[in-house]
Design a protein around this motif. Structure first.
Motif, PDB file in Angstrom:
ATOM      1  N   TYR A 184       0.853  -1.345   0.058  1.00 19.13           N
ATOM      2  CA  TYR A 184      -0.080  -0.056  -0.141  1.00 19.13           C
ATOM      3  C   TYR A 184       0.893   1.461  -0.163  1.00 19.13           C
ATOM      4  CZ  TYR A 184      -3.708  -3.189   1.506  1.00 19.13           C
ATOM      5  OH  TYR A 184      -4.652  -4.364   1.419  1.00 19.13           O
ATOM      6  N   CYS A 197      -3.717   3.047   0.135  1.00 21.15           N
ATOM      7  CA  CYS A 197      -4.243   3.208  -1.449  1.00 21.15           C
ATOM      8  C   CYS A 197      -3.310   1.957  -1.956  1.00 21.15           C
ATOM      9  CB  CYS A 197      -3.941   4.397  -2.057  1.00 21.15           C
ATOM     10  SG  CYS A 197      -5.070   5.740  -1.543  1.00 21.15           S
ATOM     11  N   LYS A 198      -4.007   0.941  -2.826  1.00 24.16           N
ATOM     12  CA  LYS A 198      -3.392   0.007  -3.438  1.00 24.16           C
ATOM     13  C   LYS A 198      -2.779   0.577  -4.704  1.00 24.16           C
ATOM     14  CE  LYS A 198      -3.803  -5.091  -3.920  1.00 24.16           C
ATOM     15  NZ  LYS A 198      -2.801  -5.243  -2.866  1.00 24.16           N
ATOM     16  N   GLU A 200      -2.367   0.718  -8.380  1.00 27.74           N
ATOM     17  CA  GLU A 200      -3.037   0.251  -9.597  1.00 27.74           C
ATOM     18  C   GLU A 200      -2.662   1.137 -10.682  1.00 27.74           C
ATOM     19  OE1 GLU A 200      -7.057  -0.483  -9.138  1.00 27.74           O
ATOM     20  OE2 GLU A 200      -6.876  -1.057  -6.950  1.00 27.74           O
ATOM     21  N   LYS A 201      -1.947   0.642 -11.714  1.00 31.47           N
ATOM     22  CA  LYS A 201      -1.380   1.417 -12.722  1.00 31.47           C
ATOM     23  C   LYS A 201      -2.488   2.136 -13.410  1.00 31.47           C
ATOM     24  CE  LYS A 201       1.688   1.016 -16.949  1.00 31.47           C
ATOM     25  NZ  LYS A 201       2.372   0.094 -17.785  1.00 31.47           N
ATOM     26  N   ASP A 202      -3.877   1.696 -13.590  1.00 31.76           N
ATOM     27  CA  ASP A 202      -4.784   2.350 -14.208  1.00 31.76           C
ATOM     28  C   ASP A 202      -5.145   3.611 -13.627  1.00 31.76           C
ATOM     29  OD1 ASP A 202      -4.861   0.673 -16.178  1.00 31.76           O
ATOM     30  OD2 ASP A 202      -6.372  -0.865 -15.393  1.00 31.76           O
ATOM     31  N   LYS A 203      -5.065   3.625 -12.249  1.00 33.60           N
ATOM     32  CA  LYS A 203      -5.316   4.942 -11.427  1.00 33.60           C
ATOM     33  C   LYS A 203      -4.318   5.950 -11.425  1.00 33.60           C
ATOM     34  CE  LYS A 203      -8.650   2.377  -8.398  1.00 33.60           C
ATOM     35  NZ  LYS A 203      -9.202   2.152  -7.277  1.00 33.60           N
ATOM     36  N   ASP A 270      -5.084   7.780  -6.474  1.00 33.36           N
ATOM     37  CA  ASP A 270      -6.483   7.214  -6.372  1.00 33.36           C
ATOM     38  C   ASP A 270      -7.384   8.482  -6.467  1.00 33.36           C
ATOM     39  OD1 ASP A 270      -8.648   5.771  -5.894  1.00 33.36           O
ATOM     40  OD2 ASP A 270      -7.904   4.630  -4.212  1.00 33.36           O
ATOM     41  N   LYS A 309       7.256  -2.929  -9.040  1.00 32.14           N
ATOM     42  CA  LYS A 309       5.964  -3.349  -9.141  1.00 32.14           C
ATOM     43  C   LYS A 309       5.692  -2.698 -10.778  1.00 32.14           C
ATOM     44  CE  LYS A 309       4.272  -1.674  -4.785  1.00 32.14           C
ATOM     45  NZ  LYS A 309       4.225  -2.956  -4.322  1.00 32.14           N
TER      46      LYS A 309
END
Length: 324
Positions: A184, A197-198, A200-203, A270, A309
């Motif tokens: 996180y 917040c995890k 995530e590449k799309d975010k 995020d 990551k």
């Protein structure tokens, strides 16, 4: 006869050394066994010169050559295995995996200061005022051909005072931090985790400003530009100039220099957290979603975190808007 045997033995030894250097393990093992038998059976009849090429010398030579071949074979296998791993990775990110001492962010997390709240407030309390000051300056030059220095000096002092007060209450007195762990990105306030917040590449997004561009904002922007006969376009341009100027000043004050300064210093991880439905309408309510990379060292450290990551923050999508 002994000299002939000696020459024959030398010839056999030379051939076997060549075979060993070519990596023929099976052939060399069989020939080693024959050489040992040959040397043992003929040792009684050979003279003192032939005894220099005995079985022990052959064993030592064979052992060294075999060990060398084994080591080379192991190195080739290891390199081949690493090559197969790198082929499955994105070329931009393979450099991280070449380092076998990858950082464990749970045991050794990155912790940086959180300037998010200052820039969210400054977007409303500072950027707009600086933009208005620039428009007024242009207006006076175009319409009157001169400026009132005293008025602009007073306005600059007022904006500076607002900026300092905003910085004190949103950056210095607020003990906000961002912690990067393996799972996180955590937003902390006085040591307490307020949001996780995890990754995530799309975010992920590199923001020019503190807010993302939205379609309704674009419609409003077009209406204002057309209705004001270009005046709002000038105002928007001044907003960009003011945004870059404020970020430049803050970066210089933090680092005592401009090395590593970027006009896209924010990473949105995020959607903004607002704390409630009614509170959502307040512009300065957005929190716990934005990372400000306030130095070149911090940028490199955070970039390495994302590379682990398989994300290169140099190439994530960008949002160019400055208008909320």
């Amino acid at each position: 006869m002994n000299e002939a045997r000696l020459e024959e033995l030398k010839k056999i030894l030379n051939e076997r050394r060549q075979n060993l250097e070519q990596g023929s393990r099976e052939n060399s093992d069989a020939q080693n066994f024959d050489a040992l038998n040959f040397d043992t059976s003929e040792s009684d009849t050979s003279n003192s010169n032939a005894s220099n090429f005995n079985a022990s010398d052959l064993n030592i030579t064979n052992s060294k050559a075999l060990n060398s071949n084994d080591k080379n074979s192991d190195d080739l296998n290891l390199n081949a295995e690493r090559g197969r791993k790198f082929q499955n990775l994105d070329p931009d990110n393979t450099t991280l995996f070449k380092n076998s001492n990858a950082r464990n962010y749970d045991k050794d997390p990155i912790i940086i200061k959180n300037y998010e709240k200052f820039f969210v407030y400054a977007h409303l309390l500072v950027f707009l005022q600086v933009s208005g000051l620039l428009i007024s300056f242009i207006w006076d030059i175009v319409d009157f051909g001169h400026i009132y220095v005293d008025d602009y000096l007073e306005a600059c002092i007022m904006i500076l005072l607002i900026s300092v007060i905003t910085y004190i209450f949103t950056a210095i007195r607020n003990k906000r931090e961002i912690r990067f762990t393996d799972q996180y990105i955590e937003f902390l306030d006085k040591g307490v985790v307020k949001r996780q917040c995890k990754v995530e590449k799309d975010k992920l997004c590199k923001n020019f400003s503190t807010q993302n561009f939205r379609t309704p904002s674009f419609i409003v922007l077009v209406i204002f530009c057309v209705g004001s006969l270009g005046f709002f376009f000038v105002f928007l341009l001044c907003m960009y100039v003011a945004n870059i100027f404020i970020k430049f000043v803050v970066y210089f004050c933090i680092n005592k220099g401009i090395k590593g300064f970027k006009i896209f210093p924010f990473i949105k991880v995020d959607e903004p957290w607002h704390g409630g439905y009614l509170y959502y309408s307040v512009v300065v309510s957005a929190h716990y979603y934005l990372i400000y990379l306030y130095s070149s060292e911090i940028y490199d450290e955070v970039r390495e975190y994302f590379l682990q990551k398989n994300i290169n923050i140099d190439y994530i999508k960008k949002d160019y808007t400055v208008f909320i």
